[in-house]
Design a protein around this motif. Sequence first.
Motif, PDB file in Angstrom:
ATOM      1  N   ASP A 123       0.866  -1.177   0.000  1.00 14.39           N
ATOM      2  CA  ASP A 123       0.000   0.000   0.000  1.00 14.39           C
ATOM      3  C   ASP A 123       0.903   1.227   0.000  1.00 14.39           C
ATOM      4  OD1 ASP A 123      -1.777   2.038   0.369  1.00 14.39           O
ATOM      5  OD2 ASP A 123      -2.675   1.234   2.205  1.00 14.39           O
ATOM      6  N   PRO A 124       1.013   1.940  -1.121  1.00 14.71           N
ATOM      7  CA  PRO A 124       1.943   3.080  -1.192  1.00 14.71           C
ATOM      8  C   PRO A 124       1.625   4.191  -0.206  1.00 14.71           C
ATOM      9  CG  PRO A 124       1.191   2.420  -3.377  1.00 14.71           C
ATOM     10  CD  PRO A 124       0.314   1.730  -2.391  1.00 14.71           C
ATOM     11  N   ARG A 127       3.591   4.614   4.541  1.00 12.16           N
ATOM     12  CA  ARG A 127       5.033   4.818   4.426  1.00 12.16           C
ATOM     13  C   ARG A 127       5.754   4.904   5.762  1.00 12.16           C
ATOM     14  NH1 ARG A 127       5.403   9.258  -0.543  1.00 12.16           N
ATOM     15  NH2 ARG A 127       4.253   7.992  -2.074  1.00 12.16           N
ATOM     16  N   GLY A 132       6.306  -0.149   2.379  1.00 12.77           N
ATOM     17  CA  GLY A 132       6.115   1.188   1.810  1.00 12.77           C
ATOM     18  C   GLY A 132       7.195   2.152   2.242  1.00 12.77           C
ATOM     19  N   LEU A 135      10.238   1.474  -0.051  1.00 15.45           N
ATOM     20  CA  LEU A 135      10.040   2.024  -1.393  1.00 15.45           C
ATOM     21  C   LEU A 135      10.118   3.548  -1.381  1.00 15.45           C
ATOM     22  CD1 LEU A 135       7.159  -0.194  -2.851  1.00 15.45           C
ATOM     23  CD2 LEU A 135       9.630  -0.481  -3.038  1.00 15.45           C
ATOM     24  N   ASP A 136       9.744   4.138  -0.282  1.00 14.88           N
ATOM     25  CA  ASP A 136       9.780   5.595  -0.188  1.00 14.88           C
ATOM     26  C   ASP A 136      11.199   6.121  -0.013  1.00 14.88           C
ATOM     27  OD1 ASP A 136       8.435   8.162   0.058  1.00 14.88           O
ATOM     28  OD2 ASP A 136       8.987   8.098   2.182  1.00 14.88           O
ATOM     29  N   ALA A 144       9.054   5.630  -6.706  1.00 14.03           N
ATOM     30  CA  ALA A 144       8.301   4.655  -5.926  1.00 14.03           C
ATOM     31  C   ALA A 144       6.864   4.562  -6.451  1.00 14.03           C
ATOM     32  CB  ALA A 144       8.301   5.050  -4.453  1.00 14.03           C
ATOM     33  N   LEU A 145       6.122   3.606  -5.917  1.00 12.92           N
ATOM     34  CA  LEU A 145       4.700   3.505  -6.242  1.00 12.92           C
ATOM     35  C   LEU A 145       3.956   4.693  -5.645  1.00 12.92           C
ATOM     36  CD1 LEU A 145       4.184  -0.281  -5.389  1.00 12.92           C
ATOM     37  CD2 LEU A 145       4.583   0.717  -7.659  1.00 12.92           C
ATOM     38  N   ARG A 146       2.915   5.128  -6.339  1.00 10.02           N
ATOM     39  CA  ARG A 146       2.128   6.271  -5.872  1.00 10.02           C
ATOM     40  C   ARG A 146       0.784   5.805  -5.321  1.00 10.02           C
ATOM     41  NH1 ARG A 146       3.367   9.800 -11.340  1.00 10.02           N
ATOM     42  NH2 ARG A 146       5.487  10.496 -10.734  1.00 10.02           N
ATOM     43  N   PRO A 147       0.259   6.494  -4.302  1.00 10.91           N
ATOM     44  CA  PRO A 147      -1.044   6.111  -3.753  1.00 10.91           C
ATOM     45  C   PRO A 147      -2.116   6.085  -4.842  1.00 10.91           C
ATOM     46  CG  PRO A 147       0.031   7.694  -2.316  1.00 10.91           C
ATOM     47  CD  PRO A 147       0.871   7.612  -3.553  1.00 10.91           C
ATOM     48  N   TYR A 198       7.706  -5.469  -6.621  1.00 13.18           N
ATOM     49  CA  TYR A 198       6.770  -4.754  -5.751  1.00 13.18           C
ATOM     50  C   TYR A 198       5.631  -4.206  -6.602  1.00 13.18           C
ATOM     51  CZ  TYR A 198      10.514  -5.089  -2.345  1.00 13.18           C
ATOM     52  OH  TYR A 198      11.482  -5.579  -1.496  1.00 13.18           O
ATOM     53  N   PRO A 200       1.419  -2.477  -6.525  1.00  9.15           N
ATOM     54  CA  PRO A 200       0.358  -1.925  -5.689  1.00  9.15           C
ATOM     55  C   PRO A 200      -0.441  -3.061  -5.062  1.00  9.15           C
ATOM     56  CG  PRO A 200       0.470  -0.771  -7.778  1.00  9.15           C
ATOM     57  CD  PRO A 200       1.388  -1.946  -7.892  1.00  9.15           C
TER      58      PRO A 200
END
Length: 411
Positions: A123-124, A127, A132, A135-136, A144-147, A198, A200
């Motif tokens: 779950d981005p 953090r 998360g 990744l941040d 990184a992955l975005r929400p 990784y 979402p």
Amino acid sequence: MAAMNLYVRSQLRHRRRRAFAVIGAVALGSALLIALTSLGAGFREAARAPLAGIAADLIVTRPDTGSASGQSGRGVRQPFGLATFDGAELGEVRSVQGVREASGSLQIWDFGPRSTVTIAGVDPAQRAVGPGRILDRNIVEGRALRPGERGVAVLDRHYAAFYGTKTGRQVKVGTRMLPVVGVVEIKDAAQTAAANVYLPLADAQQLAGLPADQVNQIHVQVGDSGETEEVTARINDRIGNVSAITADSLVQIMGAVGRISARFSTIAAVVGAIGGLILSWTALRGLVAERTREIGVLMALGWRRGDVVRAFRLEALVLGLAGAALGILVGLALAGLMSYVPIPELLPEPPGGAGHGGTATETGGEGLPVSISLTALAAATLLAVLGSTLAGILAAHRVTGLKPARNLVSL
């Protein structure tokens, strides 16, 4: 005073064997205290590192009591032996007394024809704790992955290098081709969050055929790390039977040496220091006893008992300081050698391996994170100096308690 200093210097010069015996005994105790304290701290730090990297104090999972026979063959599936938590249970964990933060993730495996790829659904938006956070903070290429983002992937650096995949290219995950938006470096300190790919969280749930609120790992940050066991028990009471990975459980994986060093290193270090002091006391008694006639002569010439005791106290202090210095050097050297002791692999690799030359769960080649505390150095010095000085005083009192005439006829 000048005569006393001259006497002490002459004795140190002419009775070197005994002096070296005292210095060696004191040094042994000091070195053991420093080395064993450092070893215990190294094992504790090594056990905390996999969780500290994701700012968690424990990882909660639920054992799957079902049969794994139906999970054979290729394709995406959950790891054997893991059941899931739903959104309501994740909320219950967050409301447990003592829990500061909690985030859910989904670990799944993609069984291919020649390799097994580990996939983490993240779950981005979470953090503060868990994957998360990695990744941040640990992106080395791309982003990184975005929400709220779907249909993209971030790769582990080793995995991307092995397959020659870079940001902007695509990677096959299950039956889907997903664009790679970033590359992350998962260091050993964060190996509990290690995966090859990784995604979402919603994409990982879809790949595994799970409802939208299902996770199989809950990363928990405790307000007071000393209450980890109590918080684990409360979580168990709240949502049923769970398993928890904690620093203590990782020490258990390290084996007997790790358990003993992490839990009893201070006691062992103190026992070692006391043993060294006992040896120094024995050597000092011999050093004083073989000068019984000299003491009788000195007292017959007008030295008072206090003068003799002060002379031996000064001599013992000098020997203690020399022993402490040598012991610190030896202890530092031993601690340096311990930093080459390999850390046991704390987390198992997925069955069949990840199919490339450097999975993120490997710990081989990394040594213990040994550190020398100022407290250990100060304690070693204090025990060495005070112990040897006290031993010298007691030995001198014992001999000077005799009458000068008896000292003169002593062998």
